[in-house]
Enzyme design. Structure first.
Site, PDB file in Angstrom:
ATOM      1  CE  LYS A  40      -0.489  -0.468   4.990  1.00 42.47           C
ATOM      2  NZ  LYS A  40      -1.085   0.206   6.111  1.00 42.47           N
ATOM      3  CE1 TYR A 282       9.701  32.089  -0.678  1.00 42.07           C
ATOM      4  CE2 TYR A 282      10.099  29.736  -0.467  1.00 42.07           C
ATOM      5  CZ  TYR A 282       9.595  30.809  -1.186  1.00 42.07           C
ATOM      6  OH  TYR A 282       9.010  30.606  -2.391  1.00 42.07           O
TER       7      TYR A 282
HETATM    8  N1  PLP Z   1      -1.633  -5.777   7.922  1.00 41.82           N
HETATM    9  C1  PLP Z   1      -2.466  -4.735   7.989  1.00 41.82           C
HETATM   10  C2  PLP Z   1      -3.915  -4.978   8.134  1.00 41.82           C
HETATM   11  C3  PLP Z   1      -1.976  -3.434   7.935  1.00 41.82           C
HETATM   12  O1  PLP Z   1      -2.812  -2.392   7.995  1.00 41.82           O
HETATM   13  C4  PLP Z   1      -0.568  -3.241   7.802  1.00 41.82           C
HETATM   14  C5  PLP Z   1      -0.001  -1.901   7.781  1.00 41.82           C
HETATM   15  O2  PLP Z   1      -0.403  -0.984   8.417  1.00 41.82           O
HETATM   16  C6  PLP Z   1       0.261  -4.358   7.727  1.00 41.82           C
HETATM   17  C7  PLP Z   1      -0.292  -5.609   7.781  1.00 41.82           C
HETATM   18  C8  PLP Z   1       1.752  -4.200   7.611  1.00 41.82           C
HETATM   19  O3  PLP Z   1       2.264  -3.600   8.766  1.00 41.82           O
HETATM   20  P1  PLP Z   1       3.809  -3.322   8.929  1.00 41.82           P
HETATM   21  O4  PLP Z   1       4.164  -2.327   7.898  1.00 41.82           O
HETATM   22  O5  PLP Z   1       3.947  -2.779  10.303  1.00 41.82           O
HETATM   23  O6  PLP Z   1       4.504  -4.621   8.711  1.00 41.82           O
END
Ligand code: PLP
Length: 387
Positions: A40, A282
């Site tokens: 993501k 700035y």
């Molecule tokens: N699983 C879920 C549902 C998440 O929302 C996330 C990230 O926020 C992860 C896994 C991965 O987490 P991390 O980046 O701490 O490994």
């Protein structure tokens, strides 16, 4: 030295390091445990398309994003693997989810009812869901059900799981898996244990239906929670970024062999000699005390170089000499004081190690945040160079 792609700044991303970090995390788990790579937020800034393509070529076939639009980008780039969308699925997302063959994360019966209805209509019309021969088809219409085991954020109450599963079994909705998410697996083993037990109590009975289970984020994996289930869901650790800024965390990363996969490089766009008493940037926040060499770099807060680093940030020459960021960080530029003797062509804005003054960890420290935010703030406009 470094060859730049399209601008005089870029992120250099080592895809092999990401793969190797995943291997290290997998080695903490049971043999049968598979990986859902969390990509993501543009793969935590690393570029979700390139990361997914590379991992898919190397045997990783499950991915997770946070929004249907992120899944759509991957589909348009030709990624045909399983893609789960985290968060509580909402009815407004159903068309995008189905069109892009994405697997929603479900918490309510209301969503499931709409989802089942849409699937039924599509089947009747012989419509939207087509068998294009890719492995993605096996997941069209599948859902992941999320149980809230103690974060009070996403997911159904453990006691409601039974009715959600029953609905799915009775209405032709395939349940790919049941999951939960840990709130503090890194440093609260007691609470995490309660979360895991709560989850397993509710979800284990459904394993006999072939439904898979998963719980572990990076912290969970490294601390050994949920590592014998069907999947792990690592995010931050696959990029080699420490979960927090504690020296003990970095020591643990080093012991495991996890390494940051990304460095941010830049080249000055102009170098000037600025006389004593002259001001830089700035708001006149920096006044030269003597004749100073001031370099402008094409990196600003719109690229992810936080404005709070004005007058505080450090970048380094590629040989490691620190150079202070002077004056305000602008939207598209920073000004840096160079040392005459160590000036070179290329500079690290962010180093791909744990301890340099300009590592993501140190930058997160300075900004009182975590490496997650430093990485996910890196803007789309920064060219990514994959090595
Ligand atoms: N699983 C879920 C549902 C998440 O929302 C996330 C990230 O926020 C992860 C896994 C991965 O987490 P991390 O980046 O701490 O490994």
């Amino acid at each position: 030295e470094f060859s730049f792609a399209k601008r005089t700044t870029c992120l250099r991303i080592n895809l092999d390091t990401i793969l190797s970090n995943i291997g290290i995390l997998k080695a903490q788990c049971s043999n049968h445990t598979d990986v859902i790579a969390v990509i993501k937020a543009n793969a935590y800034g690393h570029g979700s398309v390139e990361v997914a393509r590379y991992l898919s070529r190397h045997g990783i076939h499950h991915f997770a994003v946070a929004a249907p639009s992120e899944g759509k980008v991957l589909r348009q780039a030709g990624v045909t693997d399983f893609i789960q969308v985290f968060g509580n699925a909402n009815e407004v997302e159903i068309p995008d989810l189905l069109e892009n063959k994405l697997v929603p994360t479900v918490a309510t019966i209301e969503f499931l009812q709409l989802w089942a209805e849409k699937l039924r209509l599509n089947k009747e019309n012989n419509g939207l869901i087509s068998n294009d021969g890719s492995n993605v088809h096996t997941h069209v219409g599948s859902v992941v059900i999320k149980v809230d085991s103690g974060m009070s954020r996403n997911g159904c109450q453990p006691e409601d799981l039974v009715s959600l599963i029953k609905f799915c079994l009775g209405n032709g909705v395939h349940v790919h898996s049941i999951m939960t998410h840990f709130s503090q697996a890194w440093d609260d083993p007691d609470f995490t244990k309660i979360q895991l037990e709560t989850f397993l109590k509710a979800a284990s009975p459904y394993r006999k239906h072939g439904i898979k289970l998963h719980t572990a984020n990076s912290a969970g994996i490294i601390q050994g929670f949920g590592v014998d289930l069907d999947f792990i869901r690592p995010g931050i650790a696959i990029y080699g970024q420490p979960l927090d800024n504690m020296p003990s965390t970095i020591a643990q990363y080093e012991e495991l062999g996890l390494r940051p996969a990304m460095a941010w490089l830049a080249r000055p766009t102009l170098i000037k000699t600025v006389g004593p008493g002259q001001v830089v940037g700035y708001d006149q926040t920096y006044k030269c005390k003597e004749e100073e060499i001031v370099a402008t770099f094409p990196v600003g807060y719109a690229d992810g170089y936080n404005r709070l680093l004005s007058g505080k940030g450090l970048i380094t020459t590629i040989y490691g000499t620190p150079c202070p960021v002077i004056g305000r960080v602008s939207m598209d530029a920073i000004t840096v004081k160079l040392h005459k003797d160590t000036a070179c062509q290329d500079y690290y804005i962010l180093q791909d190690d744990f301890t340099s003054a300009n590592s993501t960890t140190q930058m997160a420290n300075e900004l009182k945040t975590i490496t997650y935010e430093v990485c996910t703030s890196l803007s789309q406009r920064l060219p990514r160079l994959y090595i």
